[in-house]
Design a protein around this motif. Sequence first.
Motif: not given
Length: 245
Positions: A156-174
């Motif tokens: 299950v997804r515990t929360r809705d995450t922000a759209a992943q566009t234009a994030l670096t790999p590290e920012a995407r992981l966070a």
Amino acid sequence: MREAVEQLLLPAECLLCRALLSFRDSARLVCDVCRHRWRPVRAPWCPRCGQPEPLFGACRLCAEWPAAFGRARSAVWLDGGARDAVHALKYGGLPRIATDLAAAMVGLDVPGLDSGLLVPVPLGRARLRNRGYNQSERLARALGRRWGRPVVDLLVRTRDTAAQTALTPEARLANVAGAFEMRNAECGMRNEGRPKSALERPLVLVDDVFTTGATLAEAARALDQAGARTVSAVTFGRAVVPDFT
Ligand SMILES: [Zn+2]
Ligand SMILES: [Zn+2]
């Protein structure tokens, strides 16, 4: 029911190029010509994440992946018509196109498929409500029919995450950290026993697109922490990402 009505109302033409579909292909949404234009992702690649390897040094994309997450593979590069097809699946209200996308994924090579279970990457509640379906689940079911493998909703997804566009790999992981956990009810487990025994089987995460792998790595982390032995992942598309190294 809705899909049957949709099929009757829509003219049998290719969603991407509008060419008429042959009778044989009338259950599909994309014609042969357009499907053959999709560019397959091919070796040489990083054996683990399936990304073309950097010219120098180790692959940075999968270095932080959880131990159980051994392999990710994608069918085609996400450009041109492949991008349009994913768009139709996600935003066009055309979940039926999952059948076309899954057909391109049939040849993907992941370990333990003969005894494996397919695990769709879940959507957050708000997004599921807006879209009316989870595109990854539709994709997993279509692929499961082709592979003859069961689909289990382990996560299950515990929360809705922000759209992943234009994030670096590290920012995407966070951005996706802690976004998934094991479903504690025994939903979707009809024939596969309890979640605990499912974790002993090879698990194959299914998602529409691999961008930096952050979402899949986080989903794999939840399975890994719950005790999964082998986790791999398959996606239809692979984003043509800028070189972060
Ligand atoms: Zn076409
Ligand atoms: Zn890698």
